[in-house]
Enzyme design. Structure first.
Site, PDB file in Angstrom:
ATOM      1  N   HIS A  51       3.854   5.262  -3.912  1.00  0.00           N
ATOM      2  CA  HIS A  51       3.316   3.895  -3.921  1.00  0.00           C
ATOM      3  C   HIS A  51       4.200   2.903  -3.149  1.00  0.00           C
ATOM      4  CE1 HIS A  51       1.547   0.154  -5.203  1.00  0.00           C
ATOM      5  NE2 HIS A  51       2.615  -0.145  -5.903  1.00  0.00           N
ATOM      6  N   HIS A  75       9.848  -2.999  -4.561  1.00  0.00           N
ATOM      7  CA  HIS A  75       9.096  -4.030  -5.294  1.00  0.00           C
ATOM      8  C   HIS A  75       8.807  -3.691  -6.752  1.00  0.00           C
ATOM      9  CE1 HIS A  75       5.402  -1.701  -4.496  1.00  0.00           C
ATOM     10  NE2 HIS A  75       4.863  -2.408  -5.460  1.00  0.00           N
ATOM     11  N   GLU A  79      10.633  -3.285 -12.709  1.00  0.00           N
ATOM     12  CA  GLU A  79       9.658  -2.951 -13.737  1.00  0.00           C
ATOM     13  C   GLU A  79       9.903  -1.550 -14.298  1.00  0.00           C
ATOM     14  OE1 GLU A  79       5.878  -5.114 -14.631  1.00  0.00           O
ATOM     15  OE2 GLU A  79       7.979  -5.518 -14.234  1.00  0.00           O
ATOM     16  N   ASP A  80      10.307  -0.654 -13.432  1.00  0.00           N
ATOM     17  CA  ASP A  80      10.294   0.765 -13.765  1.00  0.00           C
ATOM     18  C   ASP A  80      11.618   1.327 -14.255  1.00  0.00           C
ATOM     19  OD1 ASP A  80       7.828   1.827 -13.677  1.00  0.00           O
ATOM     20  OD2 ASP A  80       8.242   3.229 -12.037  1.00  0.00           O
ATOM     21  N   ASP A 142       0.634  -4.348  -1.824  1.00  0.00           N
ATOM     22  CA  ASP A 142       0.645  -3.698  -3.139  1.00  0.00           C
ATOM     23  C   ASP A 142      -0.788  -3.464  -3.617  1.00  0.00           C
ATOM     24  OD1 ASP A 142       1.790  -2.788  -5.570  1.00  0.00           O
ATOM     25  OD2 ASP A 142       1.544  -4.777  -6.472  1.00  0.00           O
ATOM     26  N   ASP A 263     -24.906  -7.852  14.827  1.00  0.00           N
ATOM     27  CA  ASP A 263     -23.497  -7.536  15.076  1.00  0.00           C
ATOM     28  C   ASP A 263     -23.003  -6.349  14.253  1.00  0.00           C
ATOM     29  OD1 ASP A 263     -23.540  -8.748  12.635  1.00  0.00           O
ATOM     30  OD2 ASP A 263     -21.763  -9.978  12.970  1.00  0.00           O
TER      31      ASP A 263
HETATM   32 MN    MN Z   1       3.306  -1.977  -6.974  1.00  0.00          MN
END
Ligand code: MN
Length: 499
Positions: A51, A75, A79-80, A142, A263
Site C-alpha cells: 500500500h 504515511h 498508525e501501524d 492514498d 465526445d
Molecule cells: Mn494509507
C-alpha cells in the site's frame, strides 16, 4: 487486477524522472516502512507494504517533490507501529515528519453521513485541515489505492469509502483542476455505488469503442499526415476515451441517448504553443467540415477551473462525428494534474513556495466559484488563512462551526447563539453526554442541551472557556443579572406590570 509495485519499480521510476534524486532518502524511508508494517497483511491478502509503495509510486507519477514521495512511504507508520512523529522528525527531518503528521490527523475526520450540506462542509473542513496542499495530494494517492483494493473490504465499508470518494474527494480534485485524479476517483467509486449502471455504461462503451476503434485510428493517421505537411515538428496525436462516470452523468443530461454524445472517443492533438493550436484548428477545418456551434475556444476563455484547450467537432469522411481537442503540452499537464502541475519534477518544491501558490490558487478558486451561481450557496467563504490552529465542530444538522484549538462545548454553544450559551445545561458529544469543560476535537458532532428556565451562565465557566466571545457573553450575562437583581430591589414591591 492488482499489479503491486515493488521498491525497485519505485526507485527506477524516480531515477528516470527526477534530476539527481536522493535515492538514499528513498531507500531509508522504504526500509523504515517495511519494518513498521512487517507482518501486517491487508484485507486483500497482500503484505501491507504494497500500500505505501503504491501511494508513493503515484506521488512520484504526479511529479511531486521527493520529500512527498518519501512521506508517501511513511504515511501509515504512525498508525501501524510504535513510531511517533518525533521519531520521524529525528530520522527524516521536519518537512517529512509534518507531512506524515498532517495525513495522520486527517484520518480522524468524521465519517460521511449523506446530507448535501454536510458533504460540502466536509470538503471545506478537509481543505482547511490540510493547510499544506501536498497533504491533499497524499490523501488522493492514498484514497486511489484504497479504491483500487476496495474489493477486500466488507460491503458496508465499500459503500462508505466509495461515497466519500465520490462526494468529498472527487469534487475537491475537480476544484484543484486535477481531472485525471478526479476521473479515477469517480470511476473507482461508481463501480461500487451503482454497480448496475456501471456495468451498463461499461457495456455501451465497450461496444462503441469496438465499433469506432478502426475509424478513429484512421482519423488519427490522417491528422498526423496533415500536420506532417505543415511546419509543426513536435506534436502528438492520440485517441482518448471518455471516462465512465462522466459518460454516465452526460447520458443523464442527454436523455440516455448515446448517439447524442459526440465526445465518447475524442482525438487529442498536443503541440508546443498557442499559435500552433490555432494553426491545427485551421488545418482540421480545412480538411473536414466542422459542426456548427461546436467550436469552443477555451484558450481565449478558460473554464472556471483553469482548463484550456480548443475543441471542435467535425464530420469525418464517412460522415461520422468526431471531436478534436487541441492544446499545448503545458495546458495538457495542467488539465491532467491541476495545481500539482506547477511543481512537476521541479527542484523548488519547498514548502513555503508551495503554500504560497496553494493559497493563491485557493483564492482564485474561491473567486471563480463565488461568481458561479450554483456554488454560491455552497461556499460562503473558504477562510483558509485564518483556519490555522482551528478546529471544526459539527452541529447535529451538519453545519460547521470553527473554533480555536482547546475550545469547549460552552464555546461552541455561544458560537451558535448567545441564548444557547446562556441556557446551556449539558452537551452531547458524538451522542454521549459529556462535561461542559472538555476539549472538543475537529469532527466532533456536538448537540447542546438547553433549559429555557435556566437563569443564566455559570461564572465558573470563565475558568475554562477559550473564546473571547464566550467570555464576554458570560460576563455580560452576569452584569445584566446583577443589574436586574438591583433593579428588582429598587423597584417598589407592587410594581407596575409592564406589557
Ligand atoms: Mn494509507
Amino acid at each position: 487486477m492488482d499489479q503491486s509495485r515493488t521498491y525497485e519499480d519505485l526507485e527506477s521510476f524516480v531515477s528516470s524522472h527526477y534530476q539527481n534524486p536522493d535515492l538514499a532518502l528513498l531507500r531509508k524511508a522504504y526500509s523504515y516502512a517495511e519494518i513498521a508494517h512487517a507482518k501486517v497483511v491487508r484485507l486483500t491478502g497482500q503484505p501491507y507494504i504494497t500500500h505505501p509503495l503504491a501511494v508513493s509510486y503515484r506521488l512520484a507519477e504526479m511529479g511531486l517533490h521527493l520529500n512527498v514521495v518519501a512521506a508517501g512511504l511513511l504515511h501509515d507508520v504512525v498508525e501501524d507501529s510504535g513510531t511517533s512523529i518525533e521519531d520521524l522528525r529525528k530520522d527524516f527531518g521536519d518537512d517529512i515528519a509534518s507531512l506524515v503528521e498532517s495525513v495522520t490527523k486527517l484520518k480522524h475526520t468524521p465519517h460521511y453521513r449523506g446530507e448535501e450540506r454536510y458533504a460540502e462542509n466536509m470538503r471545506k473542513m478537509f481543505l482547511a485541515m490540510a493547510s499544506d496542499v501536498r497533504v491533499v495530494f497524499m490523501k488522493f494517492a492514498d484514497r486511489l489505492h484504497n479504491l483500487e483494493t476496495l474489493y477486500g473490504q466488507p460491503k458496508h465499508k465499500q459503500i462508505r469509502i466509495a461515497r466519500e470518494s465520490l462526494e468529498i474527494y472527487a469534487p475537491i480534485a475537480g476544484r484543484l483542476g486535477m481531472s485525471e485524479i478526479k476521473g479515477e476517483l469517480e470511476d473507482g467509486s461508481f463501480a461500487y455505488l451503482i454497480p448496475k449502471e456501471f456495468e451498463r455504461i461499461k457495456e455501451i462503451m465497450d461496444v462503441k469503442v469496438r465499433e469506432r476503434g478502426a475509424q478513429v485510428s484512421r482519423i488519427i493517421d490522417q491528422t498526423e499526415k496533415l500536420i506532417a505537411q505543415s511546419r509543426i515538428l513536435n506534436f502528438q496525436v492520440y485517441g482518448r476515451v471518455k471516462r465512465l462516470y462522466s459518460l454516465y452523468k452526460k447520458m443523464q443530461r442527454y436523455g440516455d441517448d448515446i448517439e447524442k454524445i459526440y465526445d465518447l472517443v475524442a482525438v487529442r492533438v498536443i503541440v508546443s504553443d498557442v499559435e500552433e493550436c490555432y494553426a491545427i484548428l485551421g488545418m482540421i477545418h480545412q480538411r473536414w467540415r466542422p459542426l456548427p456551434g461546436r467550436i469552443k475556444d477555451y484558450i481565449a476563455q478558460p473554464k472556471p477551473n483553469g482548463y484550456q484547450s480548443l475543441h471542435t467537432t467535425i464530420f469525418a469522411d464517412d460522415k461520422t462525428i468526431v471531436e478534436f481537442q487541441i492544446r499545448t503540452r503545458e495546458m495538457h499537464e495542467l488539465a491532467e494534474y491541476g495545481i500539482a502541475a506547477h511543481w512537476r519534477y521541479k527542484e523548488d518544491g519547498s514548502r513555503d513556495v508551495q503554500n504560497m501558490r496553494w493559497m493563491e490558487e485557493l483564492v482564485l478558486i474561491q473567486k471563480e466559484l463565488e461568481s458561479k451561481k450554483d456554488f454560491l450557496e455552497q461556499l460562503e467563504t473558504m477562510k483558509i488563512d485564518i483556519f490555522k490552529d482551528r478546529i471544526f465542530i459539527f452541529t447535529p444538522k451538519g453545519d460547521v462551526i470553527d473554533l480555536p484549538e482547546g475550545a469547549t462545548p460552552i464555546d461552541f454553544a455561544y458560537a451558535i447563539h448567545s441564548e444557547i450559551g446562556n441556557k446551556c445545561t449539558s452537551a452531547k458529544v458524538n451522542d454521549v453526554i459529556r462535561n461542559l469543560d472538555i476539549t472538543l476535537h475537529s469532527g466532533d458532532i456536538v448537540d447542546i442541551i438547553t433549559d429555557k428556565n435556566r437563569r443564566g451562565p455559570n461564572q465558573d465557566w470563565l475558568k475554562f472557556v477559550k473564546t473571547r466571545h464566550a467570555k464576554n457573553k458570560i460576563r455580560d450575562a452576569s452584569r445584566s443579572s446583577v443589574r436586574s437583581w438591583l433593579t428588582g430591589m429598587l423597584k417598589p414591591k407592587e410594581g407596575i406590570k409592564k406589557k
